[in-house]
Motif scaffolding. Structure first.
Motif, PDB file in Angstrom:
ATOM      1  N   TYR A 135      10.981   4.622   9.124  1.00 52.07           N
ATOM      2  CA  TYR A 135      11.379   4.231   7.853  1.00 52.07           C
ATOM      3  C   TYR A 135      10.811   4.653   6.679  1.00 52.07           C
ATOM      4  CZ  TYR A 135      13.615   1.077  10.955  1.00 52.07           C
ATOM      5  OH  TYR A 135      14.744   0.361  12.071  1.00 52.07           O
ATOM      6  N   PHE A 136       9.428   5.276   6.830  1.00 50.12           N
ATOM      7  CA  PHE A 136       8.719   5.618   5.810  1.00 50.12           C
ATOM      8  C   PHE A 136       7.618   7.111   5.856  1.00 50.12           C
ATOM      9  CE2 PHE A 136       8.838   1.007   4.934  1.00 50.12           C
ATOM     10  CZ  PHE A 136       9.739   0.978   3.820  1.00 50.12           C
ATOM     11  N   LYS A 137       7.884   7.947   4.643  1.00 46.92           N
ATOM     12  CA  LYS A 137       6.905   9.228   4.907  1.00 46.92           C
ATOM     13  C   LYS A 137       6.238   9.152   3.824  1.00 46.92           C
ATOM     14  CE  LYS A 137       9.973  11.127   1.339  1.00 46.92           C
ATOM     15  NZ  LYS A 137      10.648   9.613   0.747  1.00 46.92           N
ATOM     16  N   ASP A 138       5.683  10.248   4.803  1.00 45.17           N
ATOM     17  CA  ASP A 138       3.599  10.240   3.516  1.00 45.17           C
ATOM     18  C   ASP A 138       3.845   9.966   1.861  1.00 45.17           C
ATOM     19  OD1 ASP A 138       3.177  10.734   5.953  1.00 45.17           O
ATOM     20  OD2 ASP A 138       2.528  13.121   5.689  1.00 45.17           O
ATOM     21  N   GLY A 139       3.572   9.274   1.134  1.00 45.11           N
ATOM     22  CA  GLY A 139       3.497   9.287   0.022  1.00 45.11           C
ATOM     23  C   GLY A 139       4.357   8.026  -0.698  1.00 45.11           C
ATOM     24  N   GLY A 192       0.817  -0.891   0.121  1.00 43.10           N
ATOM     25  CA  GLY A 192      -0.073   0.061  -0.079  1.00 43.10           C
ATOM     26  C   GLY A 192       0.775   0.983   0.107  1.00 43.10           C
ATOM     27  N   THR A 193      -0.111   2.436   0.312  1.00 42.35           N
ATOM     28  CA  THR A 193       0.596   4.026   0.399  1.00 42.35           C
ATOM     29  C   THR A 193       0.583   4.195   1.370  1.00 42.35           C
ATOM     30  OG1 THR A 193      -0.143   3.636  -1.459  1.00 42.35           O
ATOM     31  CG2 THR A 193       1.188   5.895  -0.766  1.00 42.35           C
ATOM     32  N   VAL A 194       1.094   4.690   2.146  1.00 44.90           N
ATOM     33  CA  VAL A 194       1.542   5.303   2.921  1.00 44.90           C
ATOM     34  C   VAL A 194       0.927   7.455   3.056  1.00 44.90           C
ATOM     35  CG1 VAL A 194       3.039   7.139   4.802  1.00 44.90           C
ATOM     36  CG2 VAL A 194       3.841   4.517   4.247  1.00 44.90           C
ATOM     37  N   VAL A 247      -0.898   6.295   9.354  1.00 39.85           N
ATOM     38  CA  VAL A 247      -2.069   5.176   8.402  1.00 39.85           C
ATOM     39  C   VAL A 247      -1.524   4.617   6.502  1.00 39.85           C
ATOM     40  CG1 VAL A 247      -3.873   6.538   7.191  1.00 39.85           C
ATOM     41  CG2 VAL A 247      -3.683   7.322   9.539  1.00 39.85           C
ATOM     42  N   MET A 248      -2.173   3.834   6.379  1.00 35.02           N
ATOM     43  CA  MET A 248      -1.736   3.559   5.638  1.00 35.02           C
ATOM     44  C   MET A 248      -3.233   3.344   4.234  1.00 35.02           C
ATOM     45  SD  MET A 248       0.644   0.222   5.815  1.00 35.02           S
ATOM     46  CE  MET A 248       1.188  -0.081   4.145  1.00 35.02           C
ATOM     47  N   GLU A 249      -3.319   2.842   3.224  1.00 33.12           N
ATOM     48  CA  GLU A 249      -3.919   3.178   2.445  1.00 33.12           C
ATOM     49  C   GLU A 249      -3.591   1.636   1.270  1.00 33.12           C
ATOM     50  OE1 GLU A 249      -6.174   4.212  -1.181  1.00 33.12           O
ATOM     51  OE2 GLU A 249      -4.751   4.392  -1.374  1.00 33.12           O
ATOM     52  N   ALA A 250      -4.555   0.725   0.675  1.00 35.38           N
ATOM     53  CA  ALA A 250      -4.410   0.397   0.175  1.00 35.38           C
ATOM     54  C   ALA A 250      -6.130  -0.060  -0.687  1.00 35.38           C
ATOM     55  CB  ALA A 250      -4.071  -0.552  -0.177  1.00 35.38           C
ATOM     56  N   MET A 251      -6.140  -0.039  -1.940  1.00 34.82           N
ATOM     57  CA  MET A 251      -7.589   0.127  -2.344  1.00 34.82           C
ATOM     58  C   MET A 251      -8.902   0.436  -2.027  1.00 34.82           C
ATOM     59  SD  MET A 251      -7.324  -4.650  -2.328  1.00 34.82           S
ATOM     60  CE  MET A 251      -5.687  -6.024  -3.343  1.00 34.82           C
TER      61      MET A 251
END
Length: 662
Positions: A644-648, A601-603, A622-626
């Motif tokens: 370890y990750f950033k927005d987008g 998914g996407t952060v 918050v993550m988003e998928a589908m």
């Protein structure tokens, strides 16, 4: 009639439209993204045009590219399916400007009903009963919060431009309002490009009953009866049925005529669905009108004997409705179950992966499968995770429900988690069998629906051992054939032991329990010792099926492999076994599983920074998928040492998102 149409969609609905168009002698044009280059709808269409990258915002939502594809291929009309651009007034307007027929209602109808607030205002003027709520233009957070308080909790936040459960949240108390509003707005913006909200009083025990309407350009309008869609999760339908149970003739007529009045009020043309909340006292309230063909339209087709896509094409071509109201009748009962790639036991989290094995029940006059995927296809993070719609029909509700349960037991999927067991538990749930329905059904009966498989294994272990033995034998034979010394004693496959029976040990796991089986080959007949119980097995493996005699009893089962994992499909459900040997070492968990991405998914938003101290269950990311959001929460109190990750950022399922020090 049209000679060629373009289908501005993908998956099962695109395949569904192609099927009817082919029956009517109409050529079809498919459009596809990078992810769908080898998709089933592309293979079925007469022509296919590439329109962009995998994300829908860069392909299926690009109206100008779709219209250009129609013009390039000479398609006279565009069928939008559902979702994507099906209720987009700007796209409809652009089709008109380009001289391409939009197979659906006109711009005015889409604009009126596409906005929930405008729709409610129109229905208010038409004296159609409405659920108490706020659908004004002032979208200030404080105004929305005040309106919610005036209406009285619990309330339902709904995306004005939404549908399919996206951008929707139940708020039980004032302290939850702001977080729910923020999440609903983000989800709505991502799905529809619009984050405007309306608020409704949340009714606690209503049924969701919708009426299928159809109107032509000549002033004719009919309703093709009702569907009960009360079984929902995340405000998205799970199992639908037609007709609605316990529906009196007078109530059916009253709701049907109200639905037709709704359609006439806005000058509607084509297929549409008017959705109502039906209370226990038979009072009903307008919710919304979907200006498109619904996902669940097949149940209406099966009880009326009508092809609704054919009706759409005829009406879009300026022809009259094929039937008038007095000619329409109900025959039998139908159910539709949506087969999804999702983890029902983990809040219905979408599951991505390759459909390494896929076997649907055989289609007949009683069973229909609408799908857009084949074995080997990927369920990606970019689109809705629907695998298929399983639709069944019989003469009455009890018989049809029996058909549904039986068909679900025969549905075989490997490679992704699915909701099949969940759907089966729903289909046999006593309150559902008794038609005691409301929109909180799943939450109310969670103990019956989410029950774990209570499996007492007997010969299934022996059959699994037989299948593994067959596979290991094939692998060994392959090694022999590729060896420079084919006569090496190390390649002997007969399990020879000096002064001992020709036996070998096979170690399996089932539900985290290790099981050791002793296999003895007696002149081609296999004997399997499972904890002292002996199973004599003869038979063969043919493709993905075993045909065996186990202790004089005939057994026939399908199975699927994924490395050392075996899925054995039985009448009681899918059983998962794993083979392990001495070279396998279980990796220790280095990180809390709850801090790993639950899906590809996407952060959407990182809610903490390195150095922050958080409490247990605090939202971290918050993550988003589908098109669905998932909030990663702290499994314990601690300090965030790494993010370890950033927005987008795009994230693979299983990737560690953060580090949390206790």
């Amino acid at each position: 009639m049209f000679k060629k149409i373009l289908i501005a969609n993908r998956g099962e609905i695109a395949c569904r439209v192609i099927k009817t168009a082919r029956k009517m002698g109409i050529q079809t044009v498919a459009v596809y993204s990078d992810a769908d280059a080898n998709a089933l709808h592309v293979k079925l269409a007469d022509e296919a045009i590439h329109i962009g990258e995998s994300p829908a915002t860069k392909s299926y939502l690009l109206g100008d590219k779709i219209i250009a594809a129609a013009q390039k291929t000479g398609a006279e009309a565009i069928h939008p399916g559902y979702g994507f651009l099906s209720e987009n007034a700007d796209f409809c307007r652009a089709c008109e400007k380009a001289g391409v027929v939009f197979i659906g209602p006109n711009v005015k109808a889409i604009e009126t009903m596409g906005s929930k607030s405008a729709a409610k205002q129109a229905m208010e003027q038409a004296n159609v009963p409405l659920v108490p709520g706020y659908h004004g233009l002032n979208q200030g957070p404080s105004r929305l919060k005040n309106e919610a308080s005036d209406i009285g909790y619990p309330v339902l936040l709904k995306a004005v431009a939404g549908g399919g459960g996206k951008g929707m949240r139940v708020v039980n108390q004032e302290s939850e309002f702001q977080d729910a509003l923020d999440a609903a707005k983000r989800e709505s913006k991502a799905a529809f490009g619009d984050d405007a909200m309306l608020i409704e009083k949340y009714l606690t025990q209503p049924r969701h009953v919708e009426i299928q309407v159809f109107c032509d350009t000549l002033g004719n309008a009919v309703y093709l009866f009702e569907r009960d869609c009360s079984l929902q999760r995340r405000h998205q339908k799970v199992i639908e049925e037609a007709p609605a149970p316990n529906m009196s003739l007078s109530l059916r007529q009253k709701m049907g005529e109200a639905a037709v009045a709704c359609a006439r009020t806005i000058g509607y043309v084509g297929a549409g669905t008017v959705e109502f909340l039906l209370d226990k006292d038979d009072s009903f309230y307008f919710m919304e009108m979907n200006t498109r063909l619904q996902v669940e339209h097949p149940v209406t087709e099966l009880i009326t004997g009508q092809d609704l896509v054919q009706w759409q094409l005829l009406v879009a071509n300026g022809q009259p409705l094929p039937m008038q109201q007095e000619q329409l009748t109900i025959k039998g009962h139908a159910f539709e179950a949506r087969i999804y790639a999702e983890d029902a036991e983990n809040n219905f989290l979408p599951s991505t992966g390759t459909l390494s094995y896929l076997l649907a029940p055989e289609e007949s006059e009683h069973v229909r499968v609408d799908t857009g995927v084949e074995q080997g296809d990927e369920i990606s993070m970019y689109y809705d995770p629907m695998i298929a719609k399983l639709i069944v029909w019989d003469q009455n509700r009890d018989a049809a429900l029996g058909r549904l349960a039986q068909a679900l037991k025969k549905y075989r999927v490997r490679g992704v988690k699915t909701n099949i067991d969940f759907l089966y538990n729903l289909a046999i749930c006593p309150p559902f069998v008794e038609a005691d329905l409301d929109t909180n059904f799943i939450e109310k009966h969670a103990d019956l629906i989410f029950k774990k498989q209570n499996i007492t294994l007997s010969d299934e272990v022996a059959i699994a051992a037989f299948i593994f033995y067959h596979k290991l034998t094939q692998q060994a034979q392959s090694t022999v054939s590729n060896s420079e010394d084919v006569h090496s004693p190390w390649h002997n496959l007969n399990s020879f032991r000096l002064n001992l029976a020709a036996s070998q040990l096979l170690s399996l796991t089932f539900q985290d329990t290790k099981i050791q089986c002793i296999l003895t080959n007696n002149a081609g007949n296999l004997s399997v010792d499972v904890n002292g119980e002996i199973f004599d097995i003869t038979g063969e493996v043919v493709g993905d099926q075993v045909n065996l005699i186990v202790n004089t009893q005939h057994k026939q089962m399908n199975f699927a492999f994924d490395g050392n994992d075996l899925e054995l499909f039985t009448e009681e459900g899918a059983l998962h076994f794993q083979y392990y040997d001495g070279s396998q070492v279980e990796a220790e968990q280095q990180q809390d599983a709850s801090l790993a991405a639950p899906m590809n998914g996407t952060v959407v938003k990182v809610l903490v920074a390195e150095g922050d101290t958080v409490e247990k269950d605090a939202p971290l990311m918050v993550m988003e998928a589908m098109k669905m959001e998932h909030t990663v929460k702290a499994p314990k109190a601690g300090k965030v040492t790494n993010v370890y990750f950033k927005d987008g950022d795009m994230v693979d399922g299983g990737a560690v998102l953060l580090a949390l020090e206790e």
